[in-house]
Design an enzyme around this catalytic site. Structure first.
Site, short mmCIF file in Angstrom:
data_model
loop_
_atom_site.label_atom_id
_atom_site.label_comp_id
_atom_site.label_asym_id
_atom_site.label_seq_id
_atom_site.Cartn_x
_atom_site.Cartn_y
_atom_site.Cartn_z
CG HIS A 30 -1.87 -1.10 1.31
ND1 HIS A 30 -2.84 -1.34 0.38
CD2 HIS A 30 -2.01 -2.07 2.25
CE1 HIS A 30 -3.55 -2.40 0.73
NE2 HIS A 30 -3.08 -2.86 1.85
O1 RIB Z 1 -5.13 0.73 4.22
C1 RIB Z 1 -3.73 0.68 4.17
C2 RIB Z 1 -3.13 1.79 4.97
O2 RIB Z 1 -3.49 1.64 6.34
C3 RIB Z 1 -1.60 1.77 4.95
O3 RIB Z 1 -1.13 3.08 5.09
C4 RIB Z 1 -1.25 0.95 6.16
O4 RIB Z 1 0.03 1.29 6.69
C5 RIB Z 1 -2.32 1.40 7.12
O5 RIB Z 1 -1.90 2.61 7.71
#
Ligand code: RIB
Ligand code: CA
Length: 315
Positions: free
Chosen positions: A242
């Site tokens: 992500h």
């Molecule tokens: O949904 C993914 C996000 O939420 C990423 O930034 C992960 O680190 C959590 O913070």
């Protein structure tokens, strides 16, 4: 041209991967890090950020400013320790950083850097958006002075991850998300629509540990807990990148397709944090990434992180 960035983060395993990517990518210059509540408490995210910079950039003096410990409006918090581990970086040894955080709160460091370098700084938010919303509230003019805002968050045409409707970062502080998405600054939203298409396997992390035993070895160890969550909860042979995808959207925009749209963020109830296309004319347009060359993103990620033991790109 190198993009000067401030990363606002809640490390978090994928945050750690994104920070090390930023330190070793020649296309970006990491000017500062600000920390926020989210995956873990802001005490832990600040300690983890300081420790990661000491591990991956021991000769750098990049300021780390501690930020908000809870979302706006006193909303309930839910840490993602079931995804990242109780201390935020899987089951790695807990950092004991030598450096102290910058004395300023995160919003103030953001304001100071952006106003001192108008047009130069891109804010890269890879956690809940509380610090960016506080910076806007204290200094609205920064909206005209940033080079841009890139944020990992949201899910427009795909399901959420913390609830069926919402992605975690925007769910964690929907009021802050609404403030950030409705401000008059250029926003690129790197949501689950693209980040769930980029997967890193246990074999990839084994290669990373072999090519960069010191930094890559630590990240591979941290990733084991994170991968186990995704193997069990999402049934995938690895984990989603992500936060690194947000940094790669900055360094390699050509790897992504995008669509301009205004977005609405649901504030409460079952839909809390949901991002939906707003009806025309409601709020400024945001650049939403809607497609990705996942193989190219993965290649950029692996190439950059496998070089991490050679030390960060000099400024
Ligand atoms: O949904 C993914 C996000 O939420 C990423 O930034 C992960 O680190 C959590 O913070
Ligand atoms: Ca994060």
């Amino acid at each position: 041209m190198r993009r000067s960035i401030i990363i606002d983060t809640d490390p978090g395993v994928d945050d750690a991967l994104a920070l090390v990517y930023a330190l070793n990518c020649p296309a970006v210059e990491l000017r500062a890090v600000t920390t926020v509540h989210g995956n873990v408490s802001v005490e832990r995210s600040t300690r983890n950020a300081l420790g990661l910079l000491e591990l991956a950039g021991p000769d750098l003096d990049i300021p780390v400013a501690r930020g908000a410990e809870r979302p706006l409006n006193g909303l309930s918090r839910r840490e993602a320790d079931f995804v990242h581990g109780a201390e935020g970086l899987g089951e790695t040894p807990v950092f004991a950083p030598r450096r102290a955080p910058d004395p300023r709160p995160a919003w103030q460091l953001i304001r100071d850097e952006v106003t001192a370098h108008p047009g130069e700084i891109t804010l890269c938010a890879i956690g809940p958006l509380t610090n960016l919303a506080l910076a806007l509230a204290h200094a609205p003019k920064i909206a005209r002075q940033v080079a841009g805002v890139v944020l990992m968050g949201g899910a427009v045409d795909v399901p959420g991850n913390i609830t069926p409707q919402a992605e975690y970062n925007l769910w964690a502080d929907p009021a802050a998300a609404a403030a950030v998405l409705s401000a008059a600054w250029p926003v690129t939203l790197v949501g689950l629509d693209v980040t769930t298409q980029v997967v890193c396997s246990r074999e990839d992390f084994a290669q990373l540990a072999q090519q960069a035993p010191r930094v890559g070895g630590f990240l591979a160890q941290a990733a084991q807990f994170y991968i186990a969550f995704y193997e069990q909860a999402a049934g995938i042979p690895g984990c989603h990148l992500h936060d690194p995808s947000a940094l790669i959207a900055l360094s390699h925009p050509e790897y992504f397709r995008r669509e301009a749209m205004a977005l609405e963020v649901a504030q409460d109830g079952e839909a809390r944090g949901r991002t939906r296309r707003a009806s025309a004319g409601v709020g400024p347009q945001v650049e939403v990434l809607t497609g990705v060359d996942a193989a190219a993103v993965k290649r950029a990620f692996m190439l950059t992180l496998c070089a991490a033991d050679r030390g960060p790109v000099p400024s």
